[in-house]
Write a protein that holds these residues in place. Sequence first.
Motif, short mmCIF file in Angstrom:
data_model
loop_
_atom_site.label_atom_id
_atom_site.label_comp_id
_atom_site.label_asym_id
_atom_site.label_seq_id
_atom_site.Cartn_x
_atom_site.Cartn_y
_atom_site.Cartn_z
N LEU A 137 0.86 -1.23 0.16
CA LEU A 137 0.02 -0.04 -0.07
C LEU A 137 0.85 1.15 -0.14
N ALA A 138 0.60 2.37 -0.88
CA ALA A 138 1.28 3.29 -0.97
C ALA A 138 0.54 4.49 -1.39
N TYR A 139 1.12 5.62 -1.15
CA TYR A 139 0.32 7.04 -1.77
C TYR A 139 1.52 7.59 -2.89
N SER A 140 0.93 8.49 -3.81
CA SER A 140 1.70 9.12 -4.85
C SER A 140 0.97 10.23 -5.25
N PRO A 141 1.12 11.64 -5.22
CA PRO A 141 0.57 12.63 -5.75
C PRO A 141 0.49 12.64 -7.45
N VAL A 159 6.63 11.12 -6.75
CA VAL A 159 6.85 10.77 -5.38
C VAL A 159 6.08 9.71 -4.97
N ILE A 160 6.83 8.79 -4.09
CA ILE A 160 6.17 7.59 -3.73
C ILE A 160 6.32 7.55 -2.02
N GLY A 161 5.32 7.16 -1.33
CA GLY A 161 5.39 7.07 0.03
C GLY A 161 4.56 5.78 0.38
N ARG A 184 11.33 8.87 -3.46
CA ARG A 184 10.92 8.11 -2.22
C ARG A 184 10.52 9.07 -1.01
N ALA A 185 9.56 8.89 -0.41
CA ALA A 185 9.09 10.06 0.80
C ALA A 185 9.21 8.87 2.10
N ARG A 186 9.31 9.46 2.96
CA ARG A 186 9.52 8.74 4.11
C ARG A 186 8.14 7.64 4.53
N GLY A 187 6.99 8.13 4.09
CA GLY A 187 5.90 7.33 4.47
C GLY A 187 4.79 8.05 3.68
N PRO A 188 3.41 7.47 3.76
CA PRO A 188 2.16 7.80 2.97
C PRO A 188 2.26 9.16 3.36
N ARG A 189 2.14 9.67 4.83
CA ARG A 189 1.77 10.98 5.19
C ARG A 189 2.57 12.13 4.53
N GLU A 190 3.89 11.69 4.46
CA GLU A 190 4.71 12.73 3.93
C GLU A 190 4.29 12.80 2.21
N ALA A 191 4.18 11.92 1.55
CA ALA A 191 3.58 11.84 0.18
C ALA A 191 2.38 12.53 0.19
N GLU A 192 1.40 12.54 1.03
CA GLU A 192 0.13 13.15 0.83
C GLU A 192 0.29 14.59 1.21
N THR A 193 1.28 15.00 2.11
CA THR A 193 1.56 16.31 2.37
C THR A 193 2.27 16.98 1.26
N VAL A 194 3.19 16.05 0.46
CA VAL A 194 3.68 16.78 -0.80
C VAL A 194 2.69 17.32 -1.61
N GLN A 195 1.57 16.77 -1.72
CA GLN A 195 0.21 17.16 -2.66
C GLN A 195 -0.15 18.24 -2.02
N VAL A 196 -0.47 18.33 -0.83
CA VAL A 196 -1.04 19.49 -0.21
C VAL A 196 -0.09 20.47 -0.08
N LEU A 197 0.95 20.55 -0.19
CA LEU A 197 2.01 21.73 -0.35
C LEU A 197 2.04 22.16 -1.64
N GLU A 198 2.16 21.44 -2.78
CA GLU A 198 2.14 21.78 -4.19
C GLU A 198 0.74 22.41 -4.59
N THR A 199 -0.33 21.77 -4.22
CA THR A 199 -1.77 22.63 -4.42
C THR A 199 -1.86 24.08 -3.75
N ASN A 200 -1.55 24.01 -2.45
CA ASN A 200 -1.47 25.33 -1.90
C ASN A 200 -0.37 26.36 -2.36
N PHE A 201 0.63 25.77 -2.64
CA PHE A 201 1.70 26.74 -3.38
C PHE A 201 1.07 27.43 -4.54
N ARG A 202 0.43 26.66 -5.48
CA ARG A 202 -0.06 27.30 -6.90
C ARG A 202 -1.19 28.53 -6.34
#
Length: 402
Positions: A137-141, A159-161, A184-202
């Motif tokens: 099980l993994a998350y990727s933005p 990005v994969i967590g 490779r991210a540390r885990g799913p939460r870090e990968a999920e937060t990458v998506q949050v940061l990228e969207t909010n940055f825009r």
Amino acid sequence: MPADLAVIGLGPYGLPLAKAAIAVGIPTLGYRTGPEADSLSPAELRRMRAGGFRHASNPAELGRVRTAVICPPTPRGADGGLDLSQLETAARTLAAHLRPHTTVILESPVPPGATENVLRPLLEEGSGMRAGRDFHLAYSPSRVDPGNRHFTPANTPKVIGGLTPACTESAAAFYGRLTDKVVRARGPREAETVQVLETNFRHVNIALVNEMAVLCHDLGVDLWDVIRCAETKPFGFQAFRPGPGVGGHAVPQDLNGPAGRTLRMVELAEQVNSQMPRYVVQRAATLLNEHGKSVRAARILLLGVTYKPDLADQQSTPAQEVATRLLELGACISYHDPYVASWSVLDRPVPRADALYEAVAEADLTILLQQHRTYDLQGLSVKAQLLLDTRGAAPTGAAHRL
């Protein structure tokens, strides 16, 4: 040929993934989670089928693949947060047919923690297996940018967590077939937060430049020239440009953290961006006023009603609110868009201008809301009685800019 990949959700995130997989020769199964899957044109569907794509009519087929990517839309819900209902339905459907050693990846935008706290329990309960032990099980933005000709899935890093290191490596092995670089991210939460940061940055940076547009207009400063000069700085600056609002599928997230802490910049950015359609209408009214006309009964032509140039996607397009406010002020509106054959506002069809240059010449005011490549802004500005350019696309001096 048996499918190697199942893409669950064929909307704005799933379709690009399915196309990328077919392009590199991965037989792919597509499973519909909603009406968004019908956005495939017959020609696109024929090309994808020729490359090894097919729709799954029976959910049992989802249990015959090595990799399943869950990517239904997660729009804003009634409470302002992301609506995960389609994701939950997709998870339950997959769980009922999940086999051991399958790699399951989530690509939909979700709040940090959703892979572990929402998706994982649904998959484990429905399958009787354990994530990280019986299946990966993994998350990727998603990192989808529709219409971008410079960055494709092949040259956009993924990005994969993963839930465990083995989960991360299994997901990385899959994405390594699609892209030149896997991060490779540390885990799913870090990968999920990458998506949050990228969207909010825009959204935050669009809000900044939208506020600059209003300020510069009040000061009599040419913002477009300011941006042109500023973007020559080779470090510490990325150029964003103002517009009539922010559309698209990516929803900014003002997350609630410990002790009720929120992302105040995101909240402010949403307030600024949500005011832009109203500002465009105010500018339109002022322009008409300055030329001895009232908005009421004015003939106003809207050019481009999609949220992105050269695409038919109207998700959260600011054109809807601009048109609504103009109608409420009594304007007679029409529209032109080479990608939109019919358009309705307030449940009423808006007249479509088929003869573009004649319509521009007849309109009291033409508002460019989206800059499609087919628009010759120099030629249109010559024909227009008044042209309000919200995209900075017209030559300097040829139109009134936002």
